[in-house]
Design a protein around this motif. Structure first.
Motif, PDB file in Angstrom:
ATOM      1  N   ASP A 153       1.455   7.024  -6.555  1.00  0.00           N
ATOM      2  CA  ASP A 153       0.356   7.990  -6.721  1.00  0.00           C
ATOM      3  C   ASP A 153       0.742   9.372  -6.204  1.00  0.00           C
ATOM      4  O   ASP A 153      -0.064  10.301  -6.279  1.00  0.00           O
ATOM      5  N   ASP A 212       1.081  10.409  -3.130  1.00  0.00           N
ATOM      6  CA  ASP A 212       0.127  10.734  -2.068  1.00  0.00           C
ATOM      7  C   ASP A 212       0.838  10.646  -0.716  1.00  0.00           C
ATOM      8  O   ASP A 212       0.976   9.561  -0.136  1.00  0.00           O
ATOM      9  N   ARG A 264       2.193   1.794  -3.518  1.00  0.00           N
ATOM     10  CA  ARG A 264       1.154   2.388  -4.373  1.00  0.00           C
ATOM     11  C   ARG A 264       0.989   3.878  -4.066  1.00  0.00           C
ATOM     12  O   ARG A 264       0.814   4.697  -4.965  1.00  0.00           O
ATOM     13  N   ALA A 265       1.053   4.229  -2.783  1.00  0.00           N
ATOM     14  CA  ALA A 265       0.922   5.635  -2.398  1.00  0.00           C
ATOM     15  C   ALA A 265       2.076   6.462  -2.969  1.00  0.00           C
ATOM     16  O   ALA A 265       1.874   7.595  -3.427  1.00  0.00           O
ATOM     17  N   GLU A 286       5.011  13.171   6.791  1.00  0.00           N
ATOM     18  CA  GLU A 286       4.042  13.452   5.727  1.00  0.00           C
ATOM     19  C   GLU A 286       4.355  14.780   5.036  1.00  0.00           C
ATOM     20  O   GLU A 286       4.355  14.871   3.802  1.00  0.00           O
ATOM     21  N   GLN A 330       0.832  -1.207   0.000  1.00  0.00           N
ATOM     22  CA  GLN A 330       0.000   0.000   0.000  1.00  0.00           C
ATOM     23  C   GLN A 330       0.865   1.255   0.000  1.00  0.00           C
ATOM     24  O   GLN A 330       0.552   2.237  -0.680  1.00  0.00           O
ATOM     25  N   GLN A 331       1.958   1.207   0.733  1.00  0.00           N
ATOM     26  CA  GLN A 331       2.851   2.358   0.768  1.00  0.00           C
ATOM     27  C   GLN A 331       3.508   2.574  -0.599  1.00  0.00           C
ATOM     28  O   GLN A 331       3.663   3.714  -1.047  1.00  0.00           O
ATOM     29  N   ALA A 371      -1.251   9.125   2.295  1.00  0.00           N
ATOM     30  CA  ALA A 371      -1.349   7.662   2.264  1.00  0.00           C
ATOM     31  C   ALA A 371       0.010   7.019   2.515  1.00  0.00           C
ATOM     32  O   ALA A 371       0.097   5.993   3.194  1.00  0.00           O
ATOM     33  N   TRP A 372       1.085   7.621   1.992  1.00  0.00           N
ATOM     34  CA  TRP A 372       2.430   7.059   2.182  1.00  0.00           C
ATOM     35  C   TRP A 372       2.815   7.075   3.664  1.00  0.00           C
ATOM     36  O   TRP A 372       3.474   6.166   4.146  1.00  0.00           O
TER      37      TRP A 372
END
Length: 173
Positions: free
Chosen positions: A50, A52, A46-47, A81, A43-44, A55-56
Motif C-alpha cells: 500500500d 504506507d 500489506r503496508a 518511517e 501486516q507489514q 504502517a510499515w
C-alpha cells in the motif's frame, strides 16, 4: 434438581475451586507468539504493498536500528518511517512485495529472530549498487529481524535487509 439448576451448581463449584477461569479475558485462549509475529510480518507486507510508510514502520521499537539494502543505518522508528516514505514516493511507489518467513526462532520467552525472503516487483529503479536478482525484474532480498516482546506486544528492535545478487554468468570456453 432440574438440569438447569445442576449446570448452575456445577459452574459455581468449578469456579469456587478454581477449575474454570473467572474472567472473560481468561476464557479466550491467548494467541501464540509465533502467530502474533507472523501477523506482524503480514501486516507489514500489506503496508509495503500500500506504500504506507507509517504502517510499515509502526512495529519498530522507538529506538530500533535498521540497516537498509545498501548498508545505510537508520536509527529509531521516526527515521525508519521517514526513509521509507521517501522510497515509497519514488523508486518503490509502484512496487509490490511478497514475503516468505524462512525461519522463526525464539531465543528466549521475549526475544525472537525472523529470517525472511522478499521478492519485490514493479519498482521503477534501484539504489546504486543494487540490481535485480534475475532477468524477470524481480529484486530478491533477505531480511532479518530481531523482535522483543514488551508489555505483551512484539516490536522489531533490529532489522537488516540484504539484496540477493544475481548468479554469476558461466565463463565462456
Amino acid at each position: 434438581m432440574t438440569r438447569t439448576a445442576s449446570k448452575a451448581l456445577f459452574l459455581a463449584l468449578a469456579m469456587a475451586l478454581g477449575a474454570l477461569p473467572t474472567s472473560s479475558e481468561a476464557l479466550s485462549p491467548a494467541i501464540p507468539d509465533e502467530t502474533l509475529i507472523r501477523q506482524l510480518i503480514d501486516q507489514q507486507t500489506r503496508a509495503w504493498n500500500d506504500h504506507d510508510a507509517t504502517a510499515w514502520s509502526k512495529d519498530f521499537a522507538p529506538d530500533a536500528d535498521f540497516v537498509n539494502i545498501v548498508g545505510t543505518v537508520f536509527s529509531g522508528r521516526a527515521e525508519i518511517e521517514k526513509r521509507h516514505a521517501g522510497i515509497f514516493a519514488s523508486i518503490f511507489k509502484t512496487s509490490q512485495s511478497r514475503v516468505t518467513v524462512r525461519r522463526l526462532v525464539f531465543v528466549g520467552p521475549d526475544v525472537a529472530v525472523v529470517d525472511m525472503d522478499h521478492e519485490v516487483t514493479g519498482h521503477s529503479g534501484l539504489p546504486p549498487g543494487v540490481q535485480n536478482t534475475d532477468e524477470s525484474g524481480v529484486l530478491r532480498t533477505r531480511m532479518k529481524y530481531v523482535l522483543r516482546k514488551s508489555d505483551g506486544k512484539w516490536q522489531i528492535v533490529s532489522g537488516q535487509n540484504t539484496d540477493v545478487k544475481p548468479a554469476p554468468k558461466s565463463p565462456k570456453k
